[in-house]
Design a protein around this motif. Structure first.
Motif, mmCIF file in Angstrom:
data_model
loop_
_atom_site.group_PDB
_atom_site.id
_atom_site.type_symbol
_atom_site.label_atom_id
_atom_site.label_comp_id
_atom_site.label_asym_id
_atom_site.label_seq_id
_atom_site.Cartn_x
_atom_site.Cartn_y
_atom_site.Cartn_z
ATOM 1 N N GLU A 138 -9.988 3.977 2.427
ATOM 2 C CA GLU A 138 -8.809 3.116 2.412
ATOM 3 C C GLU A 138 -9.183 1.760 2.999
ATOM 4 O OE1 GLU A 138 -4.121 3.602 3.847
ATOM 5 O OE2 GLU A 138 -5.718 4.746 4.814
ATOM 6 N N GLY B 159 0.800 -1.220 0.000
ATOM 7 C CA GLY B 159 0.000 0.000 0.000
ATOM 8 C C GLY B 159 0.827 1.260 0.000
ATOM 9 N N TYR C 53 -4.764 -4.172 -1.031
ATOM 10 C CA TYR C 53 -4.852 -2.806 -0.516
ATOM 11 C C TYR C 53 -5.580 -1.941 -1.538
ATOM 12 C CZ TYR C 53 -3.463 1.861 1.046
ATOM 13 O OH TYR C 53 -3.484 3.167 1.459
ATOM 14 N N ASP D 22 -7.620 -2.399 3.672
ATOM 15 C CA ASP D 22 -6.426 -3.248 3.704
ATOM 16 C C ASP D 22 -6.839 -4.623 4.212
ATOM 17 O OD1 ASP D 22 -3.872 -4.218 3.711
ATOM 18 O OD2 ASP D 22 -3.205 -3.097 5.470
ATOM 19 N N THR E 257 -7.526 1.994 -2.295
ATOM 20 C CA THR E 257 -7.931 3.355 -1.938
ATOM 21 C C THR E 257 -8.884 3.871 -3.013
ATOM 22 O OG1 THR E 257 -6.086 4.418 -3.115
ATOM 23 C CG2 THR E 257 -5.738 3.858 -0.795
#
Length: 699
Positions: A261, A116, A289, A263, A291
């Motif tokens: 975001e 990320g 990951y 993860d 965004t």
């Protein structure tokens, strides 16, 4: 600083007035020795004191007593480890080890990598630490075991394992300045051959503003969740299984814009011990990951900027350990990486794949000497194959004095951004950046669209698209350890030489007055210096520690330019002055001096403890202001040296209840950014004093 010294004197006199000879508690320094088993340095369990490498171990007890709740807060208080801000105040910090930037530091959770890095930095504030056993930091090149990105060091977060057959755990809530709310719950249990643990963490904040004259906040309001579950199953005496899953979600309140975001990590491992001498590990790891960022026009809701980022990594690995005899272990391993990235700023979806093998021999040719020699070979689908050897040794002159040294190489593969970025910044005037693999086609497209004049290319057209080499380094560490009774002194000299570092260059001017940028292997830099760690326990419930780093970090090409006659503009007189070597400050964001001092004190009869931690950083420059390409004494981009003092006090009630209060940045340091001017007003570099209170229930 005067107030800091006075505070220390008052605290010291208070501590010595307490009982000196009282029973040790589980929080004392001596009991922490039981926890000092390190995995990251050799990928096998080793006592910290026996390692021939520079390693920092941060125990759970130290983290809990300090009141820190995020990984970046913990690391910032360690010797030779600094959280460094970008040139843009308020952007995410990066971790720096021995002067090596965060791009080159590998971060692991239970031995597997997290991803990320949308722009190089990995935001360590997204890692909650409420369920960890310890944090291990290996300094210097570690590619011989971990491959790419371990060029400057490794940070490994080790989570806790369940121990009791009864359900145990804790629930806590912490309230802090800026309406910072942190709540977490953990549950652990081990029933015969089955164990499990669950961890949930929520953090929210109203953010803060360091630039009130400008629109928007420096740190926007946000909230995030961390969910972590782990399952342990002893299938037989010789075969054990472990699986874990972690999910992180964060959202910023930047209405009408969007910023999210995510993860996800999934980890499966089998530990197989067919004989007393043989141990195998079979591991499968997947991480994703994501965004989602959009900037909208406040009137028309038109999308002005979009940056969606979706990175995936799949990695199977097998490791084999063979104990030839006592203190002699051979390690072999191999694996496969498959990595993909889908990003708005890329013309196409891109993928990498690589295969690797590694080996290591950890042995004692005689009682006082320990040698570890190893190497790793990486075969990558894009860049050239890499061989990364390393050798280290530790020699015990006496039971109290040891010397340790290591030499190793590291590498970092060109990332997706440096290879495939195809980005034009409509908000920033229209400049364009191309990755190496797409720059030839990108330049041709701009020529065809009359955005670039072919006759004004700054490079020969045949150079476009030439492969980037992997960045590489050689690191040297030489240390001396003195340990006697309750005193330990650790001194380490280090040097890291880097070559083929990837930098940007101008490919061509655009017809709109902006530039087209590309990437090239160019820079050669080095970092070198000294680290000193001191620990002392003057009596049973008081532990003191201090650390200091002296750092020199330079670009070799710049030093050569100065030697050949480089000039800089004096901002006071407006005249060009020939520079001397002493005028060159060094690399951006590096402080010549950093230091820390910590006092931990336990009062058993009150079930209470207190600690005071000081972190000092000397002045550093953020960016080149006078346009000569490096930091010199005539640049006006320096932040003055400062000290942050953190305090935490806690008391346990009725065995299971603990109340903690604390203050970070006790003396309310704020500082002024060099970017302040008449138009922007006073820009701060720190939000000032931050208070917190925490209630914890242990069951």
């Amino acid at each position: 600083m005067k107030r800091t010294v006075i505070f220390f004197l008052i605290l010291k006199s208070t501590l010595y007035s307490q009982e000196v000879f009282i029973k040790k508690t589980s929080d004392s320094l001596s009991s922490q020795q039981l926890e000092e088993v390190v995995i990251s340095a050799t990928r096998t369990e080793r006592q910290l004191s026996s390692l021939p490498l520079p390693v920092t171990l941060i125990s759970k007890s130290q983290i809990v007593r300090s009141g820190n709740i995020r990984l970046n807060e913990v690391l910032n208080e360690q010797t030779g480890i600094i959280m460094t801000p970008d040139a843009t105040i308020g952007s995410s910090d990066g971790v720096q080890i021995q002067g090596i930037a965060s791009d080159y530091i590998l971060v692991l959770i239970d031995g597997v990598p997290v991803i990320g890095r949308s722009s190089g930095n990995l935001d360590l504030s997204r890692f909650a630490i409420g369920n960890i056993k310890q944090v291990e930091v290996v300094k210097g090149p570690s590619s011989s075991l971990f491959g790419s990105e371990a060029l400057g060091g490794v940070i490994n977060i080790i989570t806790e394992k369940p121990k009791s057959d009864k359900i145990s755990g804790q629930a806590s809530h912490r309230y802090a300045t800026f309406n910072g709310q942190n709540t977490n719950v953990s549950i652990n249990q081990k029933i015969n051959n089955i164990g499990y643990s669950l961890f949930i963490d929520r953090l929210s904040t109203d953010g803060y503003d360091l630039t009130p004259e400008q629109e928007g906040q420096t740190i926007n309001p946000s909230y995030n969740y961390t969910f972590n579950g782990r399952f342990f199953f002893d299938i037989s005496k010789k075969l054990k299984a472990f699986t874990s899953g972690r999910y992180f979600f964060q959202e910023f309140d930047v209405s009408p814009n969007t910023s999210e975001e995510k993860d996800l990590n999934a980890h499966l491992r089998f530990d197989h011990n067919p004989t007393k001498k043989i141990a195998l590990q079979y591991e499968l790891y997947y991480t994703n990951y994501i965004t989602d960022e959009q900037t909208l026009d406040s009137i028309s809701d038109e999308i002005l900027f979009e940056n969606d980022f979706n990175q995936r990594l799949l990695r199977p690995e097998i490791r084999f350990n063979y104990n030839v005899r006592t203190n002699n272990t051979i390690t072999f391993g191999g694996g496969y990486n498959f990595e993909s990235l889908k990003r708005t700023l890329f013309a196409d979806n891109v993928t990498f794949d690589s295969q690797y093998i590694f080996g290591q021999y950890d042995f004692k040719p005689f009682e006082k000497l320990n040698i570890i020699a190893g190497a790793r070979f990486d075969n990558h689908s894009v860049y050239n194959s890499q061989l990364s050897p390393k050798i280290s040794f530790k020699y015990d002159f006496t039971s109290n004095i040891s010397i340790k040294a290591s030499v190793g190489s590291g590498f970092k593969a060109p990332d997706f951004r440096q290879l495939y970025l195809d980005f034009t910044n409509a908000l920033g005037g229209g400049y364009t950046v191309f990755g190496k693999e797409v720059e030839a086609a990108g330049i041709q497209r701009l020529i065809d669209n009359d955005e670039v004049n072919e006759s004004q290319l700054r490079v020969d057209i045949s150079e476009l698209g030439e492969p980037l080499d992997a960045e590489s380094s050689i690191g040297y560490n030489l240390g001396f350890v003195y340990k006697k009774g309750k005193t330990k002194v650790d001194i380490n000299f280090f040097r890291n030489d880097f070559k083929s570092l990837i930098d940007t260059r101008i490919l061509a001017p655009k017809t709109n007055g902006q530039n087209v940028f590309g990437y090239i292997n160019r820079n050669e830099i080095y970092t070198q210096g000294l680290e000193v760690d001191l620990k002392h326990e003057p009596f049973q419930n008081l532990s003191l520690s201090a650390g200091y780093q002296l750092l020199y970090a330079y670009d070799k090409e710049v030093k050569e330019e100065i030697k050949n006659g480089k000039f800089a503009r004096d901002p006071l007189t407006g005249q060009d002055i020939r520079l001397s070597q002493s005028d060159y400050f060094g690399l951006e964001n590096r402080s010549r001096h950093t230091a820390n001092f910590k006092v931990f004190y336990t009062i058993p009869k009150w079930n209470a403890n207190a600690n005071l931690r000081l972190v000092y950083r000397s002045r550093f420059g953020l960016t080149d202001f006078n346009g000569n390409g490096f930091l010199d004494t005539f640049d006006n981009s320096f932040i003055k040296g400062f000290a942050l003092v953190n305090l935490a006090l806690s008391k346990t009630f009725y065995t299971h209840y603990k109340f903690q209060v604390g203050a970070n940045n006790l003396f309310d340091y704020k500082g002024t950014s060099p970017f302040s001017n008449e138009q922007t007003g006073r820009i701060l570099v720190n939000p000032g004093l931050q208070l917190f209170a925490r209630f914890n229930y242990q069951f």
